[in-house]
Every structure is written in structure tokens, then in C-alpha cells.
Design a protein around this motif. Structure first.
Motif: not given
Length: 191
Positions: A131, A133, A136-137, A139-140, A167, A171, A174
Motif C-alpha cells: 500500500e 501513500e 491512497m491519496h 484514491a481518496d 497498488a 485499488q 477494490y
């Protein structure tokens, strides 16, 4: 407002209506209501068309599947091409395609981990997902912004590391967005 929810009609063996039974919210409270909603929601699976699409692709460059694994030295998320995962489960468990699809749908829906050996990780090309960051940032910001950031239409548009690409694939899985490597170009594509 009536606080009773009518849940069933009991019938006698001959089919005649016998009586109503009701569950009072006062007797079971909010936890009981939440439990009933959970049971109803768990019976439906909105990802079924997605799972059908990715799990029925047995091409040489098939869609990626993101699945948790447990091995003696690694426990966590991996990605693997569907055909490779099918070949692994066919060889180790004797699954045919129908049994494989049924098994994987249950495994993915219930977030279960596959137990494998460390040797199998390498032999069957399981790819460990880290994962990041940065991923993920992005994806947010939401699904559409994520796809626009990484893809030019359906093709990966930026030069990224393999770790970041893994990664991104995780995502996408998901969110129920199928991804695979294009046979002709060797690029990651979605859809």
C-alpha cells in the motif's frame, strides 16, 4: 408511527393463514434491526457482474485478481492473473472452472485468505501488493479522479514503478474495475 415490523405469516400445514407474528422494535431494539439489515444486505452481491467478468477470463493475459494470502513468511494482499490462479487451484485442489469460480466468489465476498506455500508465491506468479501513500491519496479523491489520474481512456498513461502499478491494480479491483495487461502493447488496460 407503529414500531412493529411484520416479518412473516404462519400457515397451517393445509396452507390456511393461521396468525401474524410481529417483532417489536422495543423487544430487540436497534441492534436487532441492524442485524436484520446486515442479513438482507449480505444476501445481495453488487459485484457479481464484475466477478463474473474477471473470473471467466482464462486468456493468456487474463484480468488481475486481488486476493489475500497466508504463507509461512507472508500474510497479506497479492494480485495474480486469473488464469494463473485457476491453474494453481486446478493443480493443487483439482478444481474445474465451475468449482474454481464458485470457490473464488465465496473467498472474495467473505474476504478470506488463501493458504499457500512460499514456493507457490514465486512459481504461480503471485505479486505482493504494497500500500503506497501516494496511491491512497489519489484514491481518496474518488474513483473517477483516480482513473483520470492514471489512465488515458483505458490505457495506463504515466510511467510508474511496478510497485505503484500493483497498488493501482489492487485499488481498481477494490472498486470493481477490471484490469489486465494488453496482449499487443504490454500496457495495463482497464475495462
Amino acid at each position: 408511527m407503529d414500531s412493529n415490523i411484520y416479518t412473516m405469516i404462519e400457515t397451517e400445514p393445509k396452507g390456511r393463514i393461521f396468525s401474524f407474528k410481529s417483532i417489536g422494535l422495543k423487544s430487540y431494539g436497534i441492534p436487532g434491526l441492524i442485524f436484520m439489515i446486515f442479513i438482507i444486505m449480505s444476501c445481495k452481491n453488487p459485484n457479481s457482474p464484475f466477478y463474473n467478468k474477471v473470473l471467466n477470463d482464462f486468456d493468456t493475459t487474463s484480468y488481475f485478481i486481488a486476493v489475500d494470502i497466508k504463507s509461512p513468511f507472508y500474510k497479506g494482499r497479492t494480485i495474480i492473473e486469473n488464469n494463473n490462479l485457476y491453474q494453481y487451484l486446478h493443480k493443487t485442489k483439482g478444481f474445474d472452472k465451475g468449482k474454481y469460480i464458485y470457490f473464488l466468489k465465496r473467498t472474495l465476498r467473505h474476504h478470506r485468505a488463501l493458504k499457500i506455500t512460499d514456493k507457490d508465491i514465486v512459481v504461480w506468479k503471485f505479486i505482493k501488493v504494497t500500500e503506497l501513500e501516494s496511491v491512497m491519496h489519489i484514491a481518496d479523491r474518488g474513483r473517477d479522479n483516480f482513473v483520470a489520474n492514471y489512465f488515458n481512456g483505458t490505457v495506463l498513461n504515466s510511467v510508474i514503478t511496478d510497485v505503484e502499478q500493483n497498488a493501482v491494480i489492487n485499488q481498481l479491483f477494490y472498486w470493481g474495475i477490471p484490469a489486465k495487461i494488453d496482449k499487443l502493447t504490454g500496457e495495463l488496460i482497464i475495462g
